[in-house]
Write a protein that holds these residues in place. Structure first.
Motif, mmCIF file in Angstrom:
data_model
loop_
_atom_site.group_PDB
_atom_site.id
_atom_site.type_symbol
_atom_site.label_atom_id
_atom_site.label_comp_id
_atom_site.label_asym_id
_atom_site.label_seq_id
_atom_site.Cartn_x
_atom_site.Cartn_y
_atom_site.Cartn_z
ATOM 1 N N CYS A 43 0.838 -1.209 0.000
ATOM 2 C CA CYS A 43 0.000 0.000 0.000
ATOM 3 C C CYS A 43 0.867 1.250 0.000
ATOM 4 O O CYS A 43 1.874 1.321 0.716
ATOM 5 N N SER A 44 0.450 2.250 -0.760
ATOM 6 C CA SER A 44 1.226 3.490 -0.851
ATOM 7 C C SER A 44 1.201 4.292 0.448
ATOM 8 O O SER A 44 2.035 5.198 0.613
ATOM 9 N N MET A 57 -8.810 8.134 -5.081
ATOM 10 C CA MET A 57 -8.470 6.968 -5.904
ATOM 11 C C MET A 57 -9.386 6.927 -7.126
ATOM 12 O O MET A 57 -10.573 7.238 -7.026
ATOM 13 N N PHE A 58 -8.816 6.529 -8.256
ATOM 14 C CA PHE A 58 -9.549 6.558 -9.522
ATOM 15 C C PHE A 58 -9.361 5.256 -10.293
ATOM 16 O O PHE A 58 -8.232 4.746 -10.394
ATOM 17 N N ARG A 59 -10.467 4.751 -10.847
ATOM 18 C CA ARG A 59 -10.367 3.683 -11.844
ATOM 19 C C ARG A 59 -9.845 4.297 -13.130
ATOM 20 O O ARG A 59 -10.365 5.301 -13.601
ATOM 21 N N THR A 60 -8.826 3.700 -13.698
ATOM 22 C CA THR A 60 -8.265 4.189 -14.957
ATOM 23 C C THR A 60 -8.867 3.400 -16.125
ATOM 24 O O THR A 60 -9.702 2.515 -15.942
ATOM 25 N N THR A 61 -8.405 3.731 -17.311
ATOM 26 C CA THR A 61 -8.765 2.943 -18.494
ATOM 27 C C THR A 61 -7.627 2.005 -18.899
ATOM 28 O O THR A 61 -7.668 1.413 -19.972
ATOM 29 N N VAL A 62 -6.627 1.854 -18.037
ATOM 30 C CA VAL A 62 -5.462 1.004 -18.336
ATOM 31 C C VAL A 62 -5.792 -0.429 -17.937
ATOM 32 O O VAL A 62 -6.029 -0.709 -16.755
ATOM 33 N N PRO A 63 -5.829 -1.357 -18.882
ATOM 34 C CA PRO A 63 -6.207 -2.737 -18.549
ATOM 35 C C PRO A 63 -5.101 -3.462 -17.795
ATOM 36 O O PRO A 63 -3.915 -3.203 -17.982
ATOM 37 N N LEU A 64 -5.518 -4.399 -16.935
ATOM 38 C CA LEU A 64 -4.574 -5.298 -16.290
ATOM 39 C C LEU A 64 -4.242 -6.446 -17.240
ATOM 40 O O LEU A 64 -5.022 -6.780 -18.130
ATOM 41 N N CYS A 65 -3.086 -7.065 -17.014
ATOM 42 C CA CYS A 65 -2.802 -8.327 -17.687
ATOM 43 C C CYS A 65 -3.662 -9.396 -17.020
ATOM 44 O O CYS A 65 -3.558 -9.609 -15.815
ATOM 45 N N GLY A 105 -10.178 -6.535 -15.776
ATOM 46 C CA GLY A 105 -9.866 -5.567 -14.733
ATOM 47 C C GLY A 105 -9.040 -4.405 -15.251
ATOM 48 O O GLY A 105 -8.392 -4.499 -16.304
ATOM 49 N N VAL A 106 -9.055 -3.299 -14.522
ATOM 50 C CA VAL A 106 -8.268 -2.118 -14.879
ATOM 51 C C VAL A 106 -7.474 -1.647 -13.671
ATOM 52 O O VAL A 106 -7.817 -1.954 -12.526
ATOM 53 N N MET A 107 -6.411 -0.911 -13.942
ATOM 54 C CA MET A 107 -5.595 -0.336 -12.883
ATOM 55 C C MET A 107 -6.370 0.741 -12.139
ATOM 56 O O MET A 107 -7.062 1.564 -12.750
ATOM 57 N N VAL A 108 -6.254 0.733 -10.821
ATOM 58 C CA VAL A 108 -6.729 1.830 -9.984
ATOM 59 C C VAL A 108 -5.500 2.594 -9.509
ATOM 60 O O VAL A 108 -4.452 1.999 -9.219
ATOM 61 N N VAL A 109 -5.589 3.925 -9.446
ATOM 62 C CA VAL A 109 -4.467 4.750 -8.990
ATOM 63 C C VAL A 109 -4.895 5.642 -7.837
ATOM 64 O O VAL A 109 -6.067 6.010 -7.716
ATOM 65 N N SER A 110 -3.941 5.944 -6.976
ATOM 66 C CA SER A 110 -4.135 6.982 -5.951
ATOM 67 C C SER A 110 -3.455 8.258 -6.427
ATOM 68 O O SER A 110 -2.509 8.217 -7.218
ATOM 69 N N MET A 111 -3.938 9.399 -5.952
ATOM 70 C CA MET A 111 -3.427 10.692 -6.437
ATOM 71 C C MET A 111 -3.014 11.578 -5.267
ATOM 72 O O MET A 111 -3.745 11.735 -4.298
ATOM 73 N N ARG A 112 -1.824 12.149 -5.392
ATOM 74 C CA ARG A 112 -1.341 13.191 -4.496
ATOM 75 C C ARG A 112 -0.768 14.286 -5.389
ATOM 76 O O ARG A 112 -0.224 13.975 -6.444
ATOM 77 N N SER A 113 -0.871 15.548 -4.999
ATOM 78 C CA SER A 113 -0.389 16.615 -5.886
ATOM 79 C C SER A 113 0.843 17.299 -5.312
ATOM 80 O O SER A 113 0.985 17.439 -4.088
ATOM 81 N N VAL A 161 -0.103 13.654 -9.191
ATOM 82 C CA VAL A 161 0.883 12.576 -9.306
ATOM 83 C C VAL A 161 0.170 11.281 -8.920
ATOM 84 O O VAL A 161 -0.535 11.239 -7.909
ATOM 85 N N PHE A 162 0.347 10.231 -9.725
ATOM 86 C CA PHE A 162 -0.445 9.014 -9.580
ATOM 87 C C PHE A 162 0.430 7.803 -9.286
ATOM 88 O O PHE A 162 1.470 7.609 -9.917
ATOM 89 N N TRP A 163 -0.040 6.986 -8.344
ATOM 90 C CA TRP A 163 0.621 5.729 -8.007
ATOM 91 C C TRP A 163 -0.331 4.550 -8.226
ATOM 92 O O TRP A 163 -1.558 4.707 -8.135
ATOM 93 N N GLY A 164 0.225 3.373 -8.462
ATOM 94 C CA GLY A 164 -0.585 2.168 -8.433
ATOM 95 C C GLY A 164 -1.288 2.054 -7.095
ATOM 96 O O GLY A 164 -0.805 2.566 -6.076
ATOM 97 N N CYS A 165 -2.423 1.365 -7.061
ATOM 98 C CA CYS A 165 -3.251 1.318 -5.860
ATOM 99 C C CYS A 165 -3.747 -0.098 -5.621
ATOM 100 O O CYS A 165 -4.179 -0.784 -6.554
#
Length: 289
Positions: free
Chosen positions: A116-117, A144-152, A160-168, A228-232
């Protein structure tokens, strides 16, 4: 008798339902996402983590029915998180969360702890870069945001898609932020994208302009700053919902993490625990998808 450590005290507060909110910045130890699956899906989920290590850095897998981990030997994964989610046949049953999962965790369930970040937020704070959500009054849960980036995909976990957390942060400090968080490879590591161009690439820019999050709470991007976005680690929960797998699935409530005894700065100790997975009896092999 020695006094409990801050991590132990926080877990006890969760167990007694006196702490039921976000764990951001509360301890200097590793925090982890929790996902608990019927054993027949365990092999597929291990493969999903192996194929998507930035979003799903696997820290520990429990034997079926055992809610314990060497990351915190006195802990009970069924009670020692602030809140949990319960899914049935891929559908969330508890939008407000529940305080424990003692009745739902069966002898057939396998628990997974995922980095976890939150674990690197103390390092950011020490560097004079505290995440903006921790400075709110009261502190908020990271957006936290659902992205449009697919998972393998892996096994039953498809779509499934990547979820990211955001800090600025100010653009001039993004490289410093990247350097600090890169050390925490098992906690999502350095950012996957930054700036408004990065938000467009991830497919989350429109949500951000509207102040709309998928998980957590909205926090404004500061004046003169960029996102700024990190994997979540909420990513696996989205994978579960997208897969529609049968049975009862359990997880942490977003922002309400499992707090371990291992110092976040000590990735060497964490690696020794992760490597111990190689000698743990393979879970789910008899009923792999």
């Amino acid at each position: 008798m020695p006094l409990p450590t801050p991590a132990e005290s926080l877990r006890l507060a969760c167990r007694t339902n006196t702490h039921t909110t976000s764990t951001s910045l509360l301890t200097p130890t590793i925090q982890a996402n929790l996902l608990v699956l019927p054993s027949r899906h365990a092999a597929s989920f291990r493969a999903l983590c192996a194929r998507n290590p930035v979003s799903c850095p696997l820290l520990w897998t429990t034997p079926p029915g055992a809610p314990t981990t060497p990351l915190a030997p006195t802990a009970d994964l069924r009670t020692d998180l602030p809140k949990y989610n319960i899914y049935l046949d891929g559908i969330l049953q508890t939008p407000e969360g529940v305080l424990d999962i003692k009745n739902e965790w069966s002898p057939d369930h396998v628990g997974f702890l995922i980095g976890c970040s939150f674990s690197f937020e103390t390092a950011l704070e020490r560097a004079g870069l505290p995440p903006r959500h921790t400075l709110c009054t009261p502190p908020r849960t990271v957006p936290m945001f659902r992205t449009t980036v697919p998972l393998c995909p892996a096994g039953v976990f498809t779509g499934g898609v990547m979820v990211v957390s955001m800090r600025s942060y100010p653009p001039g400090r993004v490289e410093e932020v990247r350097d600090i968080t890169r050390r925490f490879g098992r906690q999502h590591g350095e950012p996957v994208a930054w700036g408004w161009e990065g938000a467009e690439t991830l497919g989350v820019a429109e949500k951000m302009r509207e102040g709309r999050v998928d998980f957590g709470e909205w926090v404004e991007v500061g004046e003169g700053e960029v996102p700024v976005f990190w994997g979540c680690g909420v990513t696996p929960q989205v994978a579960v919902m997208e897969s529609g797998i049968g049975g009862v699935v359990l997880s942490h409530f977003p922002g309400c993490m499992f707090v371990s005894d291992v110092l976040a700065e000590d990735e060497a100790e964490l690696e020794s625990v992760v490597k111990a997975l190689d000698v743990v009896e393979e879970v789910g092999s008899g009923g792999a998808d």
